[in-house]
Design a protein around this motif. Structure first.
Motif, mmCIF file in Angstrom:
data_model
loop_
_atom_site.group_PDB
_atom_site.id
_atom_site.type_symbol
_atom_site.label_atom_id
_atom_site.label_comp_id
_atom_site.label_asym_id
_atom_site.label_seq_id
_atom_site.Cartn_x
_atom_site.Cartn_y
_atom_site.Cartn_z
ATOM 1 N N PRO A 120 0.810 -1.223 0.000
ATOM 2 C CA PRO A 120 0.000 0.000 0.000
ATOM 3 C C PRO A 120 0.841 1.271 0.000
ATOM 4 O O PRO A 120 0.446 2.274 -0.608
ATOM 5 C CB PRO A 120 -0.820 -0.129 1.294
ATOM 6 N N ALA A 121 1.978 1.250 0.676
ATOM 7 C CA ALA A 121 2.840 2.434 0.703
ATOM 8 C C ALA A 121 3.379 2.752 -0.683
ATOM 9 O O ALA A 121 3.423 3.920 -1.099
ATOM 10 C CB ALA A 121 3.992 2.220 1.689
ATOM 11 N N HIS A 122 3.812 1.730 -1.415
ATOM 12 C CA HIS A 122 4.279 1.943 -2.790
ATOM 13 C C HIS A 122 3.153 2.478 -3.674
ATOM 14 O O HIS A 122 3.360 3.363 -4.506
ATOM 15 C CB HIS A 122 4.817 0.638 -3.380
ATOM 16 N N ALA A 123 1.955 1.920 -3.483
ATOM 17 C CA ALA A 123 0.816 2.337 -4.309
ATOM 18 C C ALA A 123 0.442 3.788 -4.056
ATOM 19 O O ALA A 123 0.135 4.536 -4.994
ATOM 20 C CB ALA A 123 -0.376 1.418 -4.035
ATOM 21 N N THR A 124 0.467 4.199 -2.799
ATOM 22 C CA THR A 124 0.063 5.577 -2.506
ATOM 23 C C THR A 124 1.084 6.574 -3.035
ATOM 24 O O THR A 124 0.718 7.673 -3.468
ATOM 25 C CB THR A 124 -0.183 5.756 -0.993
ATOM 26 N N LEU A 125 2.358 6.206 -3.035
ATOM 27 C CA LEU A 125 3.375 7.082 -3.633
ATOM 28 C C LEU A 125 3.130 7.249 -5.127
ATOM 29 O O LEU A 125 3.127 8.374 -5.653
ATOM 30 C CB LEU A 125 4.777 6.509 -3.386
ATOM 31 N N HIS A 128 0.219 9.570 -6.506
ATOM 32 C CA HIS A 128 0.412 11.024 -6.576
ATOM 33 C C HIS A 128 0.839 11.474 -7.970
ATOM 34 O O HIS A 128 0.639 12.647 -8.325
ATOM 35 C CB HIS A 128 1.434 11.467 -5.532
ATOM 36 N N PHE A 129 1.401 10.576 -8.755
ATOM 37 C CA PHE A 129 1.837 10.959 -10.097
ATOM 38 C C PHE A 129 0.667 11.042 -11.081
ATOM 39 O O PHE A 129 0.857 11.463 -12.221
ATOM 40 C CB PHE A 129 2.914 9.985 -10.598
ATOM 41 N N GLU A 130 -0.523 10.647 -10.654
ATOM 42 C CA GLU A 130 -1.719 10.911 -11.443
ATOM 43 C C GLU A 130 -2.178 12.350 -11.273
ATOM 44 O O GLU A 130 -2.911 12.878 -12.111
ATOM 45 C CB GLU A 130 -2.843 9.953 -11.032
ATOM 46 N N ASP A 131 -1.745 12.996 -10.193
ATOM 47 C CA ASP A 131 -2.097 14.391 -9.938
ATOM 48 C C ASP A 131 -1.044 15.348 -10.502
ATOM 49 O O ASP A 131 -1.369 16.439 -10.973
ATOM 50 C CB ASP A 131 -2.227 14.642 -8.429
ATOM 51 N N ASN A 132 0.203 14.935 -10.424
ATOM 52 C CA ASN A 132 1.319 15.775 -10.857
ATOM 53 C C ASN A 132 2.431 14.846 -11.329
ATOM 54 O O ASN A 132 2.737 13.871 -10.651
ATOM 55 C CB ASN A 132 1.799 16.652 -9.690
#
Length: 233
Positions: A120-125, A128-132
């Protein structure tokens, strides 16, 4: 104790199927009708009968957290007044990601989509690249609540998966989504190339790819520690 643990797993499967059925039939949980719902599954355990697990505090990406909250709401409806306390560092996430790799037949560099299983930690990082498409280490640390050291370690996994590239801006390490031009110019080879570069090119301290191309074994070791906590207690 073992009987309770087995019952927890059986109950978790039943609860998941009930919640999944509810969410799949709820159009309000989707952005559009054609969208396949993102499903959250959970192993719901009675904490006094399971080994104590070390908690890691970080902030899930809002889109990921929204799905978790949906599950929690439906669980509360089924098992009122019980509530879920999530162990954020546990579990796996299945993602479809775009990567740039050489075609095995003709060696031409192409992008394609592949499935990746991560924490989950890797996924949440990565979310964020979908936003910026551009983040510094300290920005990701601020957004997620992880230490900069953990951000660097976990982003190394995405570099080795050919999903993220690194550059430097002054003294800052910058993560961006790769382009075909970057991949071609930087000899963006396979995992073996990154490992050899990391092992032998000790004089090139300014190379962010060498600094961040952590082998997949580090990711696997992180998962093994979780399993060991169940066995050792």
């Amino acid at each position: 104790q073992c009987e309770v643990m087995i019952k927890d797993i059986d109950d978790s499967k039943r609860i998941f199927h009930n919640i999944r059925s509810t969410l799949e039939n709820d159009a309000s949980t989707r952005i559009n009708e054609d969208e396949e719902p993102v499903m959250v599954d959970a192993a719901i355990v009675s904490h006094i009968f399971w080994p104590a697990l070390q908690k890691e505090q970080f902030k899930n990406h809002p889109r990921i957290q929204a799905k978790i909250d949906q599950f929690s709401i439906e669980y509360a409806k089924l098992k009122n007044p019980r509530r879920l306390i999530w162990m954020k560092q546990l579990g796996t996430v299945q993602l479809e990601v775009e990567v740039y790799e050489e075609d095995e037949r003709d060696g031409v560099l192409t992008s394609h989509v592949k499935e990746v299983t991560c924490t989950p930690a890797h996924a949440t990082l990565l979310a964020h690249f979908e936003d910026n498409d551009r983040w510094s280490v300290d920005e990701l640390a601020t957004e997620t609540g992880m230490s900069e050291e953990l951000v660097k370690k976990r982003m190394g996994f995405w570099i080795n998966q050919h999903v993220i590239q690194t550059t430097r801006s002054s003294s800052d390490l910058i993560y961006t989504l790769p382009s075909v031009e970057y991949v071609a110019d930087s000899n963006y080879g396979g995992l073996t190339d990154h490992r050899e570069h990391h092992r032998h090119d000790d004089d090139d301290d300014d190379d962010p790819n060498r600094e961040q191309a952590i082998s997949l074994s580090a990711h696997e070791e992180e998962e093994i520690k979780t399993y060991e906590s169940y066995i050792v207690g």
